[in-house]
Enzyme design. Sequence first.
Site, PDB file in Angstrom:
ATOM      1  N   CYS A  47      33.109  36.482  33.424  1.00  0.00           N
ATOM      2  CA  CYS A  47      32.037  35.586  33.010  1.00  0.00           C
ATOM      3  C   CYS A  47      31.076  35.460  34.188  1.00  0.00           C
ATOM      4  O   CYS A  47      31.506  35.173  35.307  1.00  0.00           O
ATOM      5  CB  CYS A  47      32.593  34.218  32.626  1.00  0.00           C
ATOM      6  SG  CYS A  47      31.294  33.001  32.305  1.00  0.00           S
TER       7      CYS A  47
ATOM      8  N   ASP B  47      37.134  37.733  31.139  1.00  0.00           N
ATOM      9  CA  ASP B  47      36.916  37.833  29.695  1.00  0.00           C
ATOM     10  C   ASP B  47      37.634  39.090  29.222  1.00  0.00           C
ATOM     11  O   ASP B  47      37.660  40.105  29.926  1.00  0.00           O
ATOM     12  CB  ASP B  47      35.425  37.944  29.375  1.00  0.00           C
ATOM     13  CG  ASP B  47      34.684  36.635  29.563  1.00  0.00           C
ATOM     14  OD1 ASP B  47      35.247  35.587  29.211  1.00  0.00           O
ATOM     15  OD2 ASP B  47      33.546  36.670  30.045  1.00  0.00           O
TER      16      ASP B  47
END
Length: 155
Positions: A53, A60
């Site tokens: 992120c 992620d």
Amino acid sequence: MSQSNIYSELTQLGKDTPIPASPETAVLERVRNPQAGTRYCVRFTAPEFTSLCPMTGQPDFAHLVIDYVPGEWLVESKSLKLFLTSFRNHGAFHEDCTVSIARRLVDRLEPEWLRIGGYWYPRGGIPIDVFYQTGTAPADVWIPEQGVPPYRGRG
């Protein structure tokens, strides 16, 4: 170029190749398609894709499915793996990662057609799925559904 020589310019396959520091420095290698002129679909699935992120630095995770109908070129799979792995320490939103991967492949391979499905796992309670394709799929090529079910949490 004979089929035995189509691999002669590869620099990563069969060698100890470090993970690229970033997607921008990753080298996507290609080889001549020995079946050029025959229309068929190639699929790569990366069920454990990771990036960061850009705001929090938290990881992620996504399940990527890349389908393409090659023209003159095929992507060399080790270089694709290294390219995808280079996102591990790269900060970008889901949309940017997914579309950037597709556009880089299109630029390098010039496929007849390409699509990518980025099935991202929830962050903040919301899964974000990102889809990109270059145009209408060729009608005379069998292109199976991507087969990734929508996120259902714990059922």
